[in-house]
Design a protein around this motif. Structure first.
Motif, short mmCIF file in Angstrom:
data_model
loop_
_atom_site.label_atom_id
_atom_site.label_comp_id
_atom_site.label_asym_id
_atom_site.label_seq_id
_atom_site.Cartn_x
_atom_site.Cartn_y
_atom_site.Cartn_z
N SER A 1 -19.79 -6.82 16.12
CA SER A 1 -21.25 -6.61 15.93
C SER A 1 -21.66 -5.19 14.96
CB SER A 1 -21.88 -6.75 17.24
OG SER A 1 -21.42 -5.63 17.92
N HIS A 2 -20.52 -4.37 15.08
CA HIS A 2 -20.76 -3.16 14.44
C HIS A 2 -21.34 -2.90 12.98
CE1 HIS A 2 -19.62 1.26 13.71
NE2 HIS A 2 -19.57 0.88 12.53
N ALA A 3 -22.36 -2.32 12.92
CA ALA A 3 -22.99 -2.57 11.48
C ALA A 3 -23.36 -1.16 10.76
CB ALA A 3 -24.44 -3.48 11.67
N SER A 4 -23.28 -0.09 11.30
CA SER A 4 -23.48 1.18 10.75
C SER A 4 -22.58 2.30 10.41
CB SER A 4 -24.55 1.72 11.71
OG SER A 4 -24.17 2.05 13.08
N GLY A 5 -21.45 1.66 10.25
CA GLY A 5 -20.53 2.58 9.91
C GLY A 5 -20.01 3.42 11.15
N GLY A 6 -19.72 4.65 10.81
CA GLY A 6 -19.23 5.66 11.82
C GLY A 6 -17.91 5.22 12.42
N GLU A 7 -17.66 5.44 13.84
CA GLU A 7 -16.23 5.16 14.42
C GLU A 7 -16.08 3.79 14.27
OE1 GLU A 7 -13.84 7.44 14.82
OE2 GLU A 7 -15.37 8.79 14.19
N GLY A 8 -14.82 3.38 13.86
CA GLY A 8 -14.25 1.71 14.01
C GLY A 8 -15.01 0.91 12.97
N GLY A 9 -15.05 -0.13 13.01
CA GLY A 9 -15.18 -1.41 12.04
C GLY A 9 -14.51 -1.34 10.78
N TRP A 10 -15.31 -2.00 10.04
CA TRP A 10 -14.39 -2.14 8.52
C TRP A 10 -14.56 -1.05 7.61
CZ3 TRP A 10 -11.33 -6.35 7.83
CH2 TRP A 10 -11.50 -7.45 8.55
N SER A 11 -13.43 -0.82 6.99
CA SER A 11 -13.27 -0.03 5.77
C SER A 11 -12.80 -0.59 4.54
CB SER A 11 -12.44 1.22 6.21
OG SER A 11 -12.86 1.95 7.43
N LEU A 12 -13.32 -0.16 3.48
CA LEU A 12 -12.62 -0.87 2.19
C LEU A 12 -11.96 0.32 1.52
CD1 LEU A 12 -15.23 -2.71 2.71
CD2 LEU A 12 -15.82 -2.49 0.34
N ILE A 13 -10.92 -0.21 1.12
CA ILE A 13 -9.91 0.68 0.33
C ILE A 13 -9.47 0.14 -1.10
CG2 ILE A 13 -8.79 1.50 2.57
CD1 ILE A 13 -6.55 -0.50 2.06
N ASP A 14 -8.58 1.00 -1.60
CA ASP A 14 -8.24 0.53 -2.84
C ASP A 14 -9.05 0.06 -4.15
OD1 ASP A 14 -5.60 1.12 -2.04
OD2 ASP A 14 -5.14 -1.14 -1.48
N PHE A 15 -9.76 1.36 -4.67
CA PHE A 15 -10.73 1.02 -5.64
C PHE A 15 -10.20 1.21 -6.86
CE2 PHE A 15 -13.08 1.55 -2.01
CZ PHE A 15 -14.62 1.20 -2.25
N GLU A 16 -8.94 0.85 -7.33
CA GLU A 16 -8.48 0.95 -8.62
C GLU A 16 -8.96 -0.22 -9.54
OE1 GLU A 16 -4.22 1.62 -10.60
OE2 GLU A 16 -4.33 0.93 -8.25
N GLY A 17 -9.46 -1.27 -8.99
CA GLY A 17 -9.80 -2.43 -9.77
C GLY A 17 -8.75 -3.18 -10.17
N GLU A 18 -9.25 -4.31 -10.90
CA GLU A 18 -8.13 -5.26 -11.31
C GLU A 18 -7.03 -4.52 -12.23
OE1 GLU A 18 -8.08 -9.45 -13.71
OE2 GLU A 18 -9.55 -9.27 -12.34
N PRO A 19 -5.70 -4.31 -12.06
CA PRO A 19 -4.85 -3.73 -12.75
C PRO A 19 -4.87 -4.20 -14.15
CG PRO A 19 -4.01 -4.13 -10.56
CD PRO A 19 -5.27 -4.98 -10.86
N SER A 20 -4.90 -5.55 -14.54
CA SER A 20 -4.70 -6.04 -15.71
C SER A 20 -5.79 -5.71 -16.86
CB SER A 20 -4.72 -7.80 -15.69
OG SER A 20 -5.98 -8.00 -15.14
N LYS A 21 -6.93 -5.11 -16.26
CA LYS A 21 -7.93 -4.53 -17.11
C LYS A 21 -7.77 -3.26 -17.35
CE LYS A 21 -10.32 -8.43 -16.24
NZ LYS A 21 -11.01 -9.40 -17.36
N SER A 22 -8.40 -2.91 -18.59
CA SER A 22 -8.21 -1.62 -19.06
C SER A 22 -9.12 -0.53 -18.25
CB SER A 22 -8.77 -1.39 -20.60
OG SER A 22 -10.30 -1.58 -20.59
N LEU A 23 -8.92 0.78 -18.45
CA LEU A 23 -9.76 1.68 -17.56
C LEU A 23 -11.23 1.63 -17.89
CD1 LEU A 23 -9.26 3.68 -15.18
CD2 LEU A 23 -9.14 5.40 -17.13
N THR A 24 -11.41 1.56 -19.11
CA THR A 24 -12.93 1.52 -19.44
C THR A 24 -13.52 0.00 -18.98
OG1 THR A 24 -12.35 2.45 -21.66
CG2 THR A 24 -14.53 0.99 -21.50
N GLU A 25 -12.71 -0.97 -18.97
CA GLU A 25 -13.32 -2.20 -18.43
C GLU A 25 -13.50 -1.99 -16.81
OE1 GLU A 25 -12.06 -6.29 -20.38
OE2 GLU A 25 -10.27 -4.79 -20.34
N ARG A 26 -12.76 -1.44 -16.14
CA ARG A 26 -12.87 -1.37 -14.73
C ARG A 26 -13.94 -0.30 -14.18
NH1 ARG A 26 -7.33 0.65 -12.70
NH2 ARG A 26 -6.45 0.66 -15.20
N ARG A 27 -14.25 0.58 -15.17
CA ARG A 27 -15.50 1.54 -15.02
C ARG A 27 -16.60 1.13 -15.45
NH1 ARG A 27 -15.21 6.72 -17.05
NH2 ARG A 27 -16.14 7.27 -15.22
N LEU A 28 -16.88 -0.05 -15.93
CA LEU A 28 -18.19 -0.71 -16.11
C LEU A 28 -19.07 -0.95 -15.13
CD1 LEU A 28 -17.39 -2.90 -19.64
CD2 LEU A 28 -18.42 -0.66 -19.49
#
Length: 480
Positions: free
Chosen positions: A355-382
């Motif tokens: 039921s955690h919805a507001s961040g802070g301690e615990g809950g879900w975190s998102l990681i690995d923002f590199e994007g799809e490796p097969s795409k060029s860096l320019t495409e990944r930053r669009l």
């Protein structure tokens, strides 16, 4: 090390014979690495981008940092790349002999050149080189063309025991005392890497869903900056979203509460990114080419995997419907997104709850923002519609469900809960735009079919089940 060995290592970083010395070893070792992108094509040669002596040759071990291009023939469908070959970051330890504990790290013993007779190995397995990287970040060191930066607001202790993460990854990671994790990027391109850029932007916005970078490694070469690694807080005791979903599924537990919480977390990250970085409007001029590119990928996939042929017309209707909306004047909002979102890119802290919805301690975190490796860096930053991230997660629920074929309704419940959670935190239910969502999910499923056919044929039924559904799916009326 002996004086002769010291002279050999010292000369290696500047010797024109360094790559010739390493060439036969790297041709055998490099293609076996999980993070090597050119599997299935022979390596025809190497060229040196940079070589830096990180640990002095008088130390044991010595440590060489290399950026090396691996030259390979193009596949028939591949256009000429921006660079002649993929560039890889290598950290090579050099010893006279390798202790038994480092046997799995062995690369080989060069028979010629400046390293002849010495033992070369993957240095990240060795605590001493790993310590050196953390210390360089603590001290904001400059070593040759390498630059180590840090966030002064975060304390980096120097007594943290390093350990290499041995799970298969598209990069390499070192955990320091369950306090920090250093992601060492392997396939290197010049420019701002989203895996540093986006977490820094989210940290400025105070978004608690993404660990804020504590330090980063870069190389300054010929006017270009190459991001080499990112140090972030380690989410202690966290469960990988994929592993957690499979455990709950195997126990017959309902996962929809977690899926809803993950939807809220995703929306919070998207909202923070929209505040931090530019948001644009995509109309006919942008969306028709986007739909056309999806159609071209479908055509290529049908050629590569003939099993797709009976579904081609139905799948194409998803892209045609999107192009038709664009031609009628419909517009969409686009912004920076994760770019490769799935359950494996999410961490669930044990102190959180569904039921955690507001961040802070615990809950879900998102990681690995590199994007799809097969795409060029320019495409990944669009900027892109957030529906692309949502579609990636919806496909991930399908993948998890198909690990236990006898389970029915699990993925549908998770998909619905995820979208509902997203709407609760983001204010816009992804299902209110079924045409866009179907197009992105269809494009993702087609990609999955080609990938599984090439690499994991036993998994091919998973995306094919989605293909069967999406090919006959009529777009539902938009939710009001």
């Amino acid at each position: 090390m002996s004086e002769a060995v010291t002279r050999s290592v010292h000369s290696a970083s500047t010797s024109p014979g360094l790559l010739a010395s390493l060439d036969p070893l790297l041709r055998e070792w490099l293609p076996r690495q999980r993070w090597f992108a050119g599997k299935g094509r022979p390596v025809t040669g190497f060229s040196l981008v940079s070589a830096t002596e990180v640990l002095p040759p008088s130390s044991t071990p010595a440590l060489l940092h290399l950026l090396v291009r691996a030259h390979q023939p193009l596949v028939p469908t591949q256009s000429a790349p921006t660079h002649p070959a993929d560039c890889y970051q290598l950290l090579l330890g050099v010893r006279e002999a390798l202790p038994p504990r480092l046997a799995p790290a062995l690369i080989g013993r060069p028979t010629a050149g400046p390293l002849a007779g010495l033992t070369v190995y993957e240095a990240l397995h060795d605590p001493r080189p790993a310590d050196v990287l953390l210390e360089a970040l603590r001290e904001r060191a400059r070593i040759g063309e390498l630059r180590f930066e840090r966030d002064a607001r975060q304390e980096i202790r120097g007594d943290l025991m390093p350990r290499l993460v041995t799970a298969e990854q598209s990069n390499s990671s070192i955990v320091y005392g369950d306090t920090f994790i250093l992601k060492v990027l392997r396939r290197i391109v010049p420019g701002i890497n989203p895996d540093l850029e986006l977490p820094l932007a989210l940290a400025r916005e105070g978004c608690p869903r993404v660990p804020a970078p504590a330090g980063w490694m870069v190389a300054d070469l010929a006017g270009d900056t190459y991001v080499l690694g990112v140090l972030q807080p380690f989410v202690r005791g966290a469960s990988d979203g994929w592993d957690l979903a499979l455990r709950e599924l195997a126990k017959g537990e309902d996962f929809s509460g977690e899926a809803r919480a993950l939807g809220r977390a995703t929306a919070e990250v998207h909202t923070a990114l929209a505040r931090a970085l530019p948001v644009v409007t995509m109309g006919r001029a942008q969306m028709e080419p986007l739909a056309a590119a999806m159609t071209e990928r479908l055509k290529a996939a049908v050629q590569a995997v003939p099993t797709l042929r009976p579904y081609a017309s139905g799948l194409r209707s998803a892209f045609d419907a999107l192009a038709e909306l664009a031609s009628e004047g419909r517009t969409w909002t686009a912004q920076r997104i994760h770019g490769d979102l799935h359950l494996g890119q999410c961490l669930r802290s044990p102190s959180g709850n569904a039921s955690h919805a507001s961040g802070g301690e615990g809950g879900w975190s998102l990681i690995d923002f590199e994007g799809e490796p097969s795409k060029s860096l320019t495409e990944r930053r669009l900027p892109q519609p957030t529906a692309r991230d949502v579609a990636g997660m919806l496909r991930s629920f399908d993948y998890a469900a198909h690990t236990l074929p006898r389970v029915t309704g699990w993925a549908d419940a998770c998909r619905a809960a995820y979208c509902s959670g997203y709407a609760e935190a983001g204010g816009l239910d992804p299902r209110t735009d079924p045409v866009l969502l179907r197009a992105y999910e269809t494009d993702k499923a087609i990609y999955e079919v080609v990938y599984e056919a090439r690499h994991r044929p036993d998994w091919l039924p998973v995306p094919m089940a989605a293909v069967h559904r999406l090919a006959r799916q009529e777009p539902e009326p938009e939710l009001s």
